[in-house]
Structure formats: structure tokens, C-alpha cells
Design a protein around this motif. Structure first.
Motif, PDB file in Angstrom:
ATOM      1  N   LEU A  23       0.834  -1.211   0.000  1.00  0.00           N
ATOM      2  CA  LEU A  23       0.000   0.000   0.000  1.00  0.00           C
ATOM      3  C   LEU A  23       0.861   1.251   0.000  1.00  0.00           C
ATOM      4  CD1 LEU A  23      -2.792  -1.031   2.535  1.00  0.00           C
ATOM      5  CD2 LEU A  23      -3.159  -0.348   0.147  1.00  0.00           C
ATOM      6  N   ASP A  24       1.965   1.218   0.733  1.00  0.00           N
ATOM      7  CA  ASP A  24       2.872   2.364   0.761  1.00  0.00           C
ATOM      8  C   ASP A  24       3.521   2.577  -0.600  1.00  0.00           C
ATOM      9  OD1 ASP A  24       4.298   4.479   2.117  1.00  0.00           O
ATOM     10  OD2 ASP A  24       6.067   3.190   2.122  1.00  0.00           O
ATOM     11  N   THR A  56      -6.579   1.712  15.552  1.00  0.00           N
ATOM     12  CA  THR A  56      -6.591   3.054  14.981  1.00  0.00           C
ATOM     13  C   THR A  56      -6.529   2.949  13.463  1.00  0.00           C
ATOM     14  OG1 THR A  56      -5.471   5.215  14.945  1.00  0.00           O
ATOM     15  CG2 THR A  56      -4.058   3.275  15.061  1.00  0.00           C
ATOM     16  N   SER A  57      -7.014   3.974  12.777  1.00  0.00           N
ATOM     17  CA  SER A  57      -6.882   4.006  11.320  1.00  0.00           C
ATOM     18  C   SER A  57      -5.432   4.287  10.960  1.00  0.00           C
ATOM     19  CB  SER A  57      -7.789   5.073  10.720  1.00  0.00           C
ATOM     20  OG  SER A  57      -7.391   6.360  11.169  1.00  0.00           O
ATOM     21  N   LEU A  58      -4.975   3.729   9.849  1.00  0.00           N
ATOM     22  CA  LEU A  58      -3.579   3.868   9.429  1.00  0.00           C
ATOM     23  C   LEU A  58      -3.426   4.664   8.136  1.00  0.00           C
ATOM     24  CD1 LEU A  58      -2.386   0.203  10.129  1.00  0.00           C
ATOM     25  CD2 LEU A  58      -2.237   2.189  11.647  1.00  0.00           C
ATOM     26  N   PHE A  59      -4.535   4.853   7.424  1.00  0.00           N
ATOM     27  CA  PHE A  59      -4.481   5.542   6.130  1.00  0.00           C
ATOM     28  C   PHE A  59      -5.589   6.581   6.033  1.00  0.00           C
ATOM     29  CE2 PHE A  59      -2.294   1.590   5.426  1.00  0.00           C
ATOM     30  CZ  PHE A  59      -1.274   1.901   4.529  1.00  0.00           C
ATOM     31  N   THR A  60      -5.310   7.595   5.250  1.00  0.00           N
ATOM     32  CA  THR A  60      -6.318   8.600   4.915  1.00  0.00           C
ATOM     33  C   THR A  60      -6.716   8.399   3.462  1.00  0.00           C
ATOM     34  OG1 THR A  60      -5.322  10.190   6.445  1.00  0.00           O
ATOM     35  CG2 THR A  60      -6.803  11.075   4.753  1.00  0.00           C
ATOM     36  N   GLY A  65      -5.841   8.344  -3.705  1.00  0.00           N
ATOM     37  CA  GLY A  65      -5.719   6.977  -3.213  1.00  0.00           C
ATOM     38  C   GLY A  65      -5.580   6.951  -1.704  1.00  0.00           C
ATOM     39  N   LEU A  66      -4.798   6.022  -1.214  1.00  0.00           N
ATOM     40  CA  LEU A  66      -4.587   5.879   0.225  1.00  0.00           C
ATOM     41  C   LEU A  66      -3.239   6.478   0.620  1.00  0.00           C
ATOM     42  CD1 LEU A  66      -5.786   2.199   0.794  1.00  0.00           C
ATOM     43  CD2 LEU A  66      -6.984   4.281   1.430  1.00  0.00           C
ATOM     44  N   GLU A  67      -3.268   7.352   1.614  1.00  0.00           N
ATOM     45  CA  GLU A  67      -2.035   7.954   2.122  1.00  0.00           C
ATOM     46  C   GLU A  67      -1.884   7.599   3.597  1.00  0.00           C
ATOM     47  OE1 GLU A  67      -1.904  12.125   1.439  1.00  0.00           O
ATOM     48  OE2 GLU A  67      -1.899  11.935  -0.756  1.00  0.00           O
ATOM     49  N   PRO A  68      -0.730   7.054   4.000  1.00  0.00           N
ATOM     50  CA  PRO A  68      -0.557   6.695   5.417  1.00  0.00           C
ATOM     51  C   PRO A  68      -0.558   7.929   6.312  1.00  0.00           C
ATOM     52  CG  PRO A  68       1.519   6.466   4.219  1.00  0.00           C
ATOM     53  CD  PRO A  68       0.452   6.739   3.198  1.00  0.00           C
ATOM     54  N   ASN A  69      -1.229   7.839   7.446  1.00  0.00           N
ATOM     55  CA  ASN A  69      -1.154   8.910   8.443  1.00  0.00           C
ATOM     56  C   ASN A  69       0.061   8.643   9.341  1.00  0.00           C
ATOM     57  OD1 ASN A  69      -1.966   6.850  10.198  1.00  0.00           O
ATOM     58  ND2 ASN A  69      -4.121   7.477  10.163  1.00  0.00           N
ATOM     59  N   ASP A  70       0.200   9.399  10.435  1.00  0.00           N
ATOM     60  CA  ASP A  70       1.377   9.230  11.294  1.00  0.00           C
ATOM     61  C   ASP A  70       1.484   7.805  11.837  1.00  0.00           C
ATOM     62  OD1 ASP A  70       2.137  11.824  10.892  1.00  0.00           O
ATOM     63  OD2 ASP A  70       1.301  12.592  12.782  1.00  0.00           O
ATOM     64  N   ALA A  71       0.335   7.261  12.298  1.00  0.00           N
ATOM     65  CA  ALA A  71       0.339   5.888  12.812  1.00  0.00           C
ATOM     66  C   ALA A  71       0.673   4.907  11.695  1.00  0.00           C
ATOM     67  CB  ALA A  71      -1.007   5.551  13.436  1.00  0.00           C
ATOM     68  N   ARG A  73       2.472   5.455   8.958  1.00  0.00           N
ATOM     69  CA  ARG A  73       3.895   5.524   8.613  1.00  0.00           C
ATOM     70  C   ARG A  73       4.743   4.759   9.623  1.00  0.00           C
ATOM     71  NH1 ARG A  73       2.322  10.571   6.421  1.00  0.00           N
ATOM     72  NH2 ARG A  73       2.331  11.597   8.455  1.00  0.00           N
ATOM     73  N   SER A  74       4.356   4.840  10.900  1.00  0.00           N
ATOM     74  CA  SER A  74       5.082   4.107  11.939  1.00  0.00           C
ATOM     75  C   SER A  74       4.954   2.599  11.734  1.00  0.00           C
ATOM     76  CB  SER A  74       4.549   4.497  13.320  1.00  0.00           C
ATOM     77  OG  SER A  74       5.206   3.775  14.339  1.00  0.00           O
ATOM     78  N   VAL A  75       3.723   2.134  11.489  1.00  0.00           N
ATOM     79  CA  VAL A  75       3.504   0.692  11.299  1.00  0.00           C
ATOM     80  C   VAL A  75       4.228   0.202  10.043  1.00  0.00           C
ATOM     81  CG1 VAL A  75       1.771  -1.084  10.861  1.00  0.00           C
ATOM     82  CG2 VAL A  75       1.314   0.694  12.545  1.00  0.00           C
ATOM     83  N   ILE A  76       4.203   0.983   8.964  1.00  0.00           N
ATOM     84  CA  ILE A  76       4.883   0.596   7.726  1.00  0.00           C
ATOM     85  C   ILE A  76       6.389   0.503   7.941  1.00  0.00           C
ATOM     86  CG2 ILE A  76       5.477   1.404   5.399  1.00  0.00           C
ATOM     87  CD1 ILE A  76       2.563   2.574   5.313  1.00  0.00           C
ATOM     88  N   ARG A  77       6.936   1.458   8.708  1.00  0.00           N
ATOM     89  CA  ARG A  77       8.384   1.441   8.976  1.00  0.00           C
ATOM     90  C   ARG A  77       8.773   0.150   9.681  1.00  0.00           C
ATOM     91  NH1 ARG A  77      11.180   3.602  13.383  1.00  0.00           N
ATOM     92  NH2 ARG A  77       9.311   4.734  14.037  1.00  0.00           N
ATOM     93  N   TYR A  78       7.967  -0.267  10.684  1.00  0.00           N
ATOM     94  CA  TYR A  78       8.287  -1.499  11.395  1.00  0.00           C
ATOM     95  C   TYR A  78       7.995  -2.733  10.545  1.00  0.00           C
ATOM     96  CZ  TYR A  78       9.565   0.735  15.737  1.00  0.00           C
ATOM     97  OH  TYR A  78      10.223   1.468  16.681  1.00  0.00           O
ATOM     98  N   ALA A  79       7.015  -2.642   9.647  1.00  0.00           N
ATOM     99  CA  ALA A  79       6.755  -3.754   8.736  1.00  0.00           C
ATOM    100  C   ALA A  79       7.973  -3.993   7.847  1.00  0.00           C
ATOM    101  CB  ALA A  79       5.524  -3.457   7.885  1.00  0.00           C
ATOM    102  N   ARG A  80       8.604  -2.913   7.407  1.00  0.00           N
ATOM    103  CA  ARG A  80       9.812  -3.048   6.571  1.00  0.00           C
ATOM    104  C   ARG A  80      10.974  -3.625   7.392  1.00  0.00           C
ATOM    105  NH1 ARG A  80       9.281  -0.847   1.622  1.00  0.00           N
ATOM    106  NH2 ARG A  80       7.659   0.738   1.305  1.00  0.00           N
ATOM    107  N   LEU A  81      11.084  -3.214   8.658  1.00  0.00           N
ATOM    108  CA  LEU A  81      12.133  -3.769   9.514  1.00  0.00           C
ATOM    109  C   LEU A  81      11.945  -5.267   9.711  1.00  0.00           C
ATOM    110  CD1 LEU A  81      12.411  -1.008  12.287  1.00  0.00           C
ATOM    111  CD2 LEU A  81      14.130  -1.576  10.566  1.00  0.00           C
ATOM    112  N   ILE A  82      10.694  -5.672   9.927  1.00  0.00           N
ATOM    113  CA  ILE A  82      10.406  -7.103  10.108  1.00  0.00           C
ATOM    114  C   ILE A  82      10.738  -7.869   8.832  1.00  0.00           C
ATOM    115  CG2 ILE A  82       8.549  -8.787  10.451  1.00  0.00           C
ATOM    116  CD1 ILE A  82       7.232  -6.642  12.305  1.00  0.00           C
ATOM    117  N   GLN A  83      10.403  -7.286   7.674  1.00  0.00           N
ATOM    118  CA  GLN A  83      10.718  -7.921   6.391  1.00  0.00           C
ATOM    119  C   GLN A  83      12.231  -8.095   6.235  1.00  0.00           C
ATOM    120  OE1 GLN A  83       8.793  -7.154   2.224  1.00  0.00           O
ATOM    121  NE2 GLN A  83      10.441  -5.665   2.434  1.00  0.00           N
TER     122      GLN A  83
END
Length: 307
Positions: A23-24, A56-60, A65-71, A73-83
Motif C-alpha cells: 500500500l505504501d 486506529t486508522s492507518l491511512f487517509t 488513493g490511500l495515504e498513510p497517516n502518522d500511525a 507511517r510508523s507501522v509501515i516502517r516497522y513492517a519493513r524492519l520485520i521484512q
């Protein structure tokens, strides 16, 4: 209400993390769904489940389309770290299964970089399939990364920590210090210098309250000299070298290992200024009660037994 860690771990799935990253990258549910092999309704449902998991919602939703909000962006950053961590895990498992290779992440403070690179050269000569990640930072930052499991080993100092008992550490090298400057510095070819000779020159130093900086401040105090006010502060060896090359009037305090390396390649010269204060020794640090991986054992052996 913020969900508990157990709740997140029991409800979150790897495929959902892949969806967040997609999504990002795509900014649309349709494009992300195609990338992770879901239908658009399936991707929409998965996103709702993810947002329910985190409470909480994660996208606006916008007309683009869909744009990540602050939460988000944080979840996506950690998703990339886990990957990334899973990719590293795969490398390590392949190395273990094949009896060679593997992966190790090691951190180092600036002064110990030459020691570490020498050890790494020895290890990879005998283990060419080994992957090594090197992180250069301060002791505090390296210990934080050890705590988070992002490093296997670190060459730093546990004395700066309020919880040194959390670590296994081995003192293995005494650090000695030297003052370096550009080969074009006015004192580049001096036979002998005192600290008073350099009091009016601008210094490149570690930031306040770090061991090497405190040592330099002590040298000035014992010489009854005012410590310089206008400093250039950095923990980067490359930034230090670049500054000395750009401005031949600068001087810097570094470990003698760094000084020898830089002078050996003609980057700088070591000024004939004796440093009488003793620096704290380097420690090889890991998390307590966490066994070394096979790759980490190889690097530990090379560092603690250099001959």
C-alpha cells in the motif's frame, strides 16, 4: 484503548505486513492487492483487520488513493524492519544448513573501526559466504540497538549505561589517543607540541559527556587552559576526515588506531602532542544470556584473539 503486545502478536500476520508495504508503494488498494495476490475486497478486509488490530486508522483516503497517516507511517516502517529481519533470518538459516556462511550484525564506536575491519578481513578470508553488517555509532546508540536485537555484537563501552548488568562484556583492547590534522596544517611538520600551541585552533571532537570528549576536557583543565568554545562535534570518522581535508587549520582527537590508518594512507598527519590521560578500554559487548550465532562466534574469536 491501545491493544496489548500479546493481542497484536496473536492477530497480526506476515501477509498483512506485506500488504502494508505494498500500500505504501502503490498508494492504491487495487495495486497493492495485485502485488500480494489478493482480490480488492480481500485486501480491503485485510486492511480493516490490521487497523482493528492496532486500534486506529492507518491511512487517509484521498482522491489520489490511500495515504498513510502518522500511525500508518510508523507501522509501515516497522513492517519493513520485520521484512528485513526475516531476510536476514533466511540468510542465517541457509548458512547454518550449509555449514558455512550466515550473517552477523556488529556495531562499533569510531576509534575501534580499524580493529574491527582487520578482524572482519580475517573472518571473510576463511568464510567467503559470510554476510556482515557494520554499524558505526556512539556507545549509547549501539547498546540501544543491542537491546532491540538489531546487533549481535558491539565494540563500545557499557560504563555509559545505567544497566550494564544486562550485557556480557569482555575488555579486550586499551584505547590510546592521538591528535591528527591535515598534512597542510601549520604544525604538520613540528617536532614537538604542547596543548597550549593548539588552544587557538578549532577542534573536531565527540559531543559533550562522551568519554573521549571528557578526556580532552581533562587535558585542557590539567594544563590550566580554557577549553575551546567553538567546536565541530561529530561521531563519524568520515566526517572528521572530510573536515580536516577541507580546512587545514582544524585538529581532531582520535584513537591511535584511527590516526595510524589515516596517516598511513597520507590522509592526515599525527601531531607530536602527548596525551597523558588514560582512556577507557574497548569492550566487546553482547546481550546477556543470548547465545552467539555461528557467524557471531567467528567474529568474536577474531576480535578477542587477533594473532
Amino acid at each position: 484503548m491501545t491493544p496489548s503486545l500479546n493481542s497484536i502478536m496473536s492477530r497480526l500476520h506476515i501477509k498483512q505486513l506485506r500488504l502494508l508495504i505494498a500500500l505504501d508503494e502503490h498508494g492504491s488498494l487495487l495495486g497493492a492487492a495485485k502485488q500480494v495476490a489478493l482480490t480488492q475486497p480481500g485486501a480491503s478486509k485485510a486492511l480493516q483487520e490490521i487497523e482493528t488490530t492496532f486500534g486506529t486508522s492507518l491511512f487517509t483516503r484521498t482522491n489520489r488513493g490511500l495515504e498513510p497517516n502518522d500511525a500508518g507511517r510508523s507501522v509501515i516502517r516497522y513492517a519493513r524492519l520485520i521484512q528485513t529481519d526475516l531476510a536476514h533470518l533466511r540468510e542465517e538459516i541457509i548458512g547454518i544448513m550449509s555449514g558455512e556462511g550466515g550473517r552477523v550484525s556488529v556495531g562499533t564506536i569510531m576509534g575501534a573501526v580499524p580493529l574491527l575491519t582487520t578482524a572482519i578481513s580475517r573472518v571473510i578470508a576463511d568464510n567467503p559466504k559470510l554476510s556482515i553488517e557494520i554499524v558505526e555509532d556512539t556507545s549509547a546508540a549501539l547498546l540501544s540497538q543491542l537491546d532491540a536485537g538489531r546487533l549481535d555484537l558491539a565494540i563500545c563501552r557499557t560504563t555509559i549505561s545505567t544497566t550494564p548488568y544486562l550485557y556480557e562484556s569482555s575488555t579486550f583492547v586499551e584505547e590510546t589517543l592521538a591528535v591528527i590534522a591535515s598534512t597542510q596544517h601549520p604544525f604538520a611538520y613540528a617536532r614537538q607540541l604542547s596543548l597550549k600551541d593548539l588552544v587557538d585552533y578549532r577542534w573536531v571532537v565527540y559531543r559533550a559527556n562522551m568519554p573521549m570528549r571528557l578526556l580532552l576536557e581533562r587535558e585542557f583543565h590539567e594544563a590550566d587552559l580554557r577549553f575551546p568554545v567553538h567546536l565541530l562535534e561529530t561521531t563519524s570518522a568520515f566526517a572528521t576526515l572530510s573536515l580536516l581535508q577541507e580546512n587545514p587549520t582544524l585538529v581532531a582527537l582520535v584513537s591511535t588506531d584511527v590516526a595510524k590508518f589515516c596517516s598511513g594512507y597520507g590522509f592526515t598527519t599525527t601531531l607530536p602532542l602527548p596525551i597523558t590521560s588514560r582512556s577507557e578500554p574497548y569492550e566487546l559487548v553482547s546481550r546477556k544470556n543470548v547465545p552467539d550465532s555461528p557467524a557471531a562466534r567467528l567474529l568474536r574469536e577474531a576480535l578477542l584473539n587477533p594473532n
